[in-house]
Write a protein that holds these residues in place. Sequence first.
Motif, PDB file in Angstrom:
ATOM      1  N   LYS A 171       0.846  -1.192   0.000  1.00  0.00           N
ATOM      2  CA  LYS A 171       0.000   0.000   0.000  1.00  0.00           C
ATOM      3  C   LYS A 171       0.883   1.245   0.000  1.00  0.00           C
ATOM      4  O   LYS A 171       2.067   1.174   0.285  1.00  0.00           O
ATOM      5  N   PHE A 172       0.259   2.388  -0.308  1.00  0.00           N
ATOM      6  CA  PHE A 172       0.955   3.673  -0.378  1.00  0.00           C
ATOM      7  C   PHE A 172       0.310   4.635   0.590  1.00  0.00           C
ATOM      8  O   PHE A 172      -0.916   4.765   0.621  1.00  0.00           O
ATOM      9  N   ASN A 173       1.131   5.306   1.400  1.00  0.00           N
ATOM     10  CA  ASN A 173       0.662   6.304   2.351  1.00  0.00           C
ATOM     11  C   ASN A 173       1.312   7.640   2.001  1.00  0.00           C
ATOM     12  O   ASN A 173       2.539   7.760   2.015  1.00  0.00           O
ATOM     13  N   ALA A 174       0.507   8.654   1.686  1.00  0.00           N
ATOM     14  CA  ALA A 174       1.001   9.996   1.360  1.00  0.00           C
ATOM     15  C   ALA A 174       1.300  10.719   2.670  1.00  0.00           C
ATOM     16  O   ALA A 174       0.395  11.202   3.341  1.00  0.00           O
ATOM     17  N   VAL A 175       2.568  10.798   3.066  1.00  0.00           N
ATOM     18  CA  VAL A 175       2.955  11.278   4.389  1.00  0.00           C
ATOM     19  C   VAL A 175       3.225  12.784   4.423  1.00  0.00           C
ATOM     20  O   VAL A 175       2.606  13.519   5.188  1.00  0.00           O
ATOM     21  N   ALA A 176       4.184  13.271   3.667  1.00  0.00           N
ATOM     22  CA  ALA A 176       4.595  14.688   3.642  1.00  0.00           C
ATOM     23  C   ALA A 176       4.874  15.230   5.042  1.00  0.00           C
ATOM     24  O   ALA A 176       4.258  16.169   5.500  1.00  0.00           O
ATOM     25  N   SER A 177       5.837  14.611   5.711  1.00  0.00           N
ATOM     26  CA  SER A 177       6.220  15.034   7.061  1.00  0.00           C
ATOM     27  C   SER A 177       7.615  15.655   7.017  1.00  0.00           C
ATOM     28  O   SER A 177       8.558  15.037   6.530  1.00  0.00           O
ATOM     29  N   GLY A 178       7.751  16.879   7.519  1.00  0.00           N
ATOM     30  CA  GLY A 178       9.012  17.589   7.456  1.00  0.00           C
ATOM     31  C   GLY A 178       9.880  17.397   8.679  1.00  0.00           C
ATOM     32  O   GLY A 178       9.390  17.162   9.783  1.00  0.00           O
ATOM     33  N   PHE A 179      11.197  17.497   8.466  1.00  0.00           N
ATOM     34  CA  PHE A 179      12.206  17.386   9.517  1.00  0.00           C
ATOM     35  C   PHE A 179      13.198  18.523   9.361  1.00  0.00           C
ATOM     36  O   PHE A 179      13.489  18.941   8.248  1.00  0.00           O
ATOM     37  N   GLN A 180      13.770  18.952  10.460  1.00  0.00           N
ATOM     38  CA  GLN A 180      14.953  19.799  10.412  1.00  0.00           C
ATOM     39  C   GLN A 180      16.143  18.883  10.646  1.00  0.00           C
ATOM     40  O   GLN A 180      16.010  17.819  11.234  1.00  0.00           O
ATOM     41  N   GLY A 181      17.302  19.269  10.159  1.00  0.00           N
ATOM     42  CA  GLY A 181      18.498  18.461  10.382  1.00  0.00           C
ATOM     43  C   GLY A 181      18.923  17.643   9.190  1.00  0.00           C
ATOM     44  O   GLY A 181      19.880  16.884   9.264  1.00  0.00           O
ATOM     45  N   GLY A 182      18.203  17.759   8.065  1.00  0.00           N
ATOM     46  CA  GLY A 182      18.618  17.103   6.833  1.00  0.00           C
ATOM     47  C   GLY A 182      18.685  15.587   6.906  1.00  0.00           C
ATOM     48  O   GLY A 182      17.997  14.939   7.698  1.00  0.00           O
ATOM     49  N   LEU A 183      19.552  15.050   6.067  1.00  0.00           N
ATOM     50  CA  LEU A 183      19.690  13.599   5.948  1.00  0.00           C
ATOM     51  C   LEU A 183      20.113  12.953   7.261  1.00  0.00           C
ATOM     52  O   LEU A 183      19.630  11.881   7.619  1.00  0.00           O
ATOM     53  N   GLU A 184      20.973  13.617   8.003  1.00  0.00           N
ATOM     54  CA  GLU A 184      21.437  13.070   9.279  1.00  0.00           C
ATOM     55  C   GLU A 184      20.266  12.813  10.231  1.00  0.00           C
ATOM     56  O   GLU A 184      20.214  11.782  10.909  1.00  0.00           O
ATOM     57  N   ALA A 185      19.313  13.733  10.273  1.00  0.00           N
ATOM     58  CA  ALA A 185      18.147  13.564  11.152  1.00  0.00           C
ATOM     59  C   ALA A 185      17.324  12.356  10.734  1.00  0.00           C
ATOM     60  O   ALA A 185      16.847  11.592  11.585  1.00  0.00           O
ATOM     61  N   LEU A 186      17.159  12.150   9.430  1.00  0.00           N
ATOM     62  CA  LEU A 186      16.405  10.986   8.951  1.00  0.00           C
ATOM     63  C   LEU A 186      17.129   9.691   9.265  1.00  0.00           C
ATOM     64  O   LEU A 186      16.511   8.712   9.697  1.00  0.00           O
ATOM     65  N   VAL A 187      18.432   9.669   9.037  1.00  0.00           N
ATOM     66  CA  VAL A 187      19.226   8.459   9.293  1.00  0.00           C
ATOM     67  C   VAL A 187      19.072   8.044  10.761  1.00  0.00           C
ATOM     68  O   VAL A 187      18.821   6.872  11.070  1.00  0.00           O
ATOM     69  N   ARG A 188      19.164   8.997  11.668  1.00  0.00           N
ATOM     70  CA  ARG A 188      19.015   8.690  13.092  1.00  0.00           C
ATOM     71  C   ARG A 188      17.586   8.285  13.419  1.00  0.00           C
ATOM     72  O   ARG A 188      17.353   7.396  14.240  1.00  0.00           O
ATOM     73  N   ASN A 189      16.609   8.943  12.799  1.00  0.00           N
ATOM     74  CA  ASN A 189      15.209   8.618  13.017  1.00  0.00           C
ATOM     75  C   ASN A 189      14.905   7.153  12.688  1.00  0.00           C
ATOM     76  O   ASN A 189      14.079   6.527  13.336  1.00  0.00           O
ATOM     77  N   TYR A 190      15.598   6.625  11.678  1.00  0.00           N
ATOM     78  CA  TYR A 190      15.370   5.246  11.254  1.00  0.00           C
ATOM     79  C   TYR A 190      16.374   4.260  11.844  1.00  0.00           C
ATOM     80  O   TYR A 190      16.532   3.143  11.363  1.00  0.00           O
ATOM     81  N   GLY A 191      17.071   4.677  12.924  1.00  0.00           N
ATOM     82  CA  GLY A 191      17.867   3.745  13.714  1.00  0.00           C
ATOM     83  C   GLY A 191      19.282   3.476  13.239  1.00  0.00           C
ATOM     84  O   GLY A 191      19.916   2.526  13.712  1.00  0.00           O
ATOM     85  N   LEU A 192      19.795   4.291  12.330  1.00  0.00           N
ATOM     86  CA  LEU A 192      21.178   4.091  11.859  1.00  0.00           C
ATOM     87  C   LEU A 192      22.071   5.193  12.426  1.00  0.00           C
ATOM     88  O   LEU A 192      21.601   6.247  12.830  1.00  0.00           O
ATOM     89  N   ASN A 193      23.382   4.924  12.419  1.00  0.00           N
ATOM     90  CA  ASN A 193      24.359   5.914  12.862  1.00  0.00           C
ATOM     91  C   ASN A 193      24.919   6.630  11.649  1.00  0.00           C
ATOM     92  O   ASN A 193      25.100   6.034  10.585  1.00  0.00           O
ATOM     93  N   CYS A 194      25.230   7.907  11.819  1.00  0.00           N
ATOM     94  CA  CYS A 194      25.799   8.698  10.712  1.00  0.00           C
ATOM     95  C   CYS A 194      27.270   8.460  10.580  1.00  0.00           C
ATOM     96  O   CYS A 194      27.958   8.123  11.460  1.00  0.00           O
TER      97      CYS A 194
END
Length: 194
Positions: A171-194
């Motif tokens: 299935k597809f979910n249209a999320v459009a959720s914003g973050f500050q902190g760029g790619l690093e913030a997303l990487v940490r959000n999904y449990g990986l280390n930068c």
Amino acid sequence: MAVNLQKGQRVSLDNSMKLALVGLGWDTNRYDGGFDFDLDASAFLLGANGMCMRDEDFVFYNNLNGRDGAVVHQGDNLTGEGEGDDEVIIIDFSKVPDEIQKIAICVTIHDAVARRQNFGQVSNAYIRVAKIENEFDTIGVDQLRFDLEEEFSIETALVVCEIYKKNGEWKFNAVASGFQGGLEALVRNYGLNC
């Protein structure tokens, strides 16, 4: 004909779709900061806990091939020039490992802080999912489209959508959720280390 979605809408993907082209496109507003906008698409392959299990479950410009070749990034567009899709990710649903329950498709602005850029300076952003016959099909048959109409005045990273498995169906979910902190913030959000 493609279905046009709004933020928060969820739809089932065509069960006969084995290969999907995920195309992302955008334009930049008039900007005199002296730098090109380098927007980058990425995909995070997530387990039931919403986290990446391995480093190769993060697909982006420095890791174009995800685990088992299930998700393949088609390369980095450094300027976003031209018409149509600016970056493309191919998903082969037959190769997605069973433990992967969700694929988050994201876009970030490279060097956003140093360049003083944010998504408030981006317009006409969209994502489309097309059914393709093989990995050489660069257009496919559009299944859905999600135009990001929301203003993101300070964000430097967006979770655009989630493609997730429920009861054995994608299935597809249209999320459009914003973050500050760029790619690093997303990487940490999904449990990986930068």
